[in-house]
Design a protein around this motif. Structure first.
Motif, PDB file in Angstrom:
ATOM      1  N   MET A   1       0.843  -1.197   0.000  1.00 41.03           N
ATOM      2  CA  MET A   1       0.000   0.000   0.000  1.00 41.03           C
ATOM      3  C   MET A   1       0.881   1.251   0.000  1.00 41.03           C
ATOM      4  SD  MET A   1      -2.877  -1.174   2.783  1.00 41.03           S
ATOM      5  CE  MET A   1      -3.960   0.228   2.563  1.00 41.03           C
ATOM      6  N   THR A   2       0.372   2.314  -0.621  1.00 41.16           N
ATOM      7  CA  THR A   2       1.093   3.579  -0.586  1.00 41.16           C
ATOM      8  C   THR A   2       0.953   4.199   0.808  1.00 41.16           C
ATOM      9  OG1 THR A   2      -0.791   4.965  -1.228  1.00 41.16           O
ATOM     10  CG2 THR A   2       0.544   4.008  -3.024  1.00 41.16           C
TER      11      THR A   2
ATOM     12  N   GLN B   1      -0.059   7.146   1.548  1.00 41.70           N
ATOM     13  CA  GLN B   1      -1.340   7.848   1.672  1.00 41.70           C
ATOM     14  C   GLN B   1      -2.502   6.880   1.868  1.00 41.70           C
ATOM     15  OE1 GLN B   1      -1.526  11.301   1.987  1.00 41.70           O
ATOM     16  NE2 GLN B   1      -3.541  10.705   2.758  1.00 41.70           N
ATOM     17  N   GLN B   2      -2.456   5.711   1.238  1.00 37.72           N
ATOM     18  CA  GLN B   2      -3.506   4.707   1.441  1.00 37.72           C
ATOM     19  C   GLN B   2      -3.546   4.256   2.902  1.00 37.72           C
ATOM     20  OE1 GLN B   2      -2.164   1.933  -1.602  1.00 37.72           O
ATOM     21  NE2 GLN B   2      -4.053   2.267  -2.780  1.00 37.72           N
TER      22      GLN B   2
ATOM     23  N   ASP C   1      -4.901   7.153   5.033  1.00 43.92           N
ATOM     24  CA  ASP C   1      -6.348   7.296   4.823  1.00 43.92           C
ATOM     25  C   ASP C   1      -7.132   6.221   5.569  1.00 43.92           C
ATOM     26  OD1 ASP C   1      -5.873   9.493   3.206  1.00 43.92           O
ATOM     27  OD2 ASP C   1      -6.178   8.403   1.315  1.00 43.92           O
ATOM     28  N   ARG C   2      -6.656   4.986   5.534  1.00 48.20           N
ATOM     29  CA  ARG C   2      -7.360   3.899   6.234  1.00 48.20           C
ATOM     30  C   ARG C   2      -7.336   4.094   7.740  1.00 48.20           C
ATOM     31  NH1 ARG C   2      -6.788  -1.886   3.238  1.00 48.20           N
ATOM     32  NH2 ARG C   2      -7.599  -1.178   1.244  1.00 48.20           N
TER      33      ARG C   2
END
Length: 130
Positions: free
Chosen positions: A89-90, A92-93, A96-97
């Motif tokens: 995952m990046t 930012q991902q 965000d999660r």
């Protein structure tokens, strides 16, 4: 009396299910640390580490008592499972999660540190200053 018996049976089944499934280990995460400081000085401090067949945990969230041990492991495990993090995952991902699961707006964050180590040795290391 009947309600008490039903509650005890439910708890026993839950314990059996948890331990039969290998304990409270969350997904494929061996070590997880989350420190989140908000601009209003609220703080999240969540630690979860699997050591062999033992799990050490701490769970601190705004407005809640600090939990340790099994209670903390249960809450942390639930969060980690909901995050469904993967090593590919990046940044930012992942952010965000985490913020979505904690119901926090990114504009309210002053510091965020996320460290996760997967059972295969891959890692996530994110350090953001707001």
């Amino acid at each position: 009396m009947k309600l008490k018996w039903i509650t005890m049976m439910f708890f026993a089944m839950l314990c059996f299910t948890v331990f039969a499934a290998g304990g409270l280990a969350a997904a494929n995460i061996a070590d997880f640390e989350l420190e989140l400081k908000l601009k209003n000085n609220d703080k999240y401090d969540i630690e979860y580490e699997v050591e062999g067949d033992r799990i050490e945990a701490k769970y601190q969230a705004p407005g809640e008592a600090v939990l340790y041990g099994e209670e903390a492991a249960t809450k942390a495990s639930t969060l980690i499972e909901a995050l469904a993090l993967t090593a590919d995952m990046t940044e930012q991902q992942v952010i965000d999660r985490v913020l979505s699961q904690l119901n926090v707006n990114q504009a309210d964050v002053s510091e965020l540190d996320i460290d996760a180590e997967f059972t295969d040795g891959k890692q996530i290391d994110i350090d953001v200053k707001g």
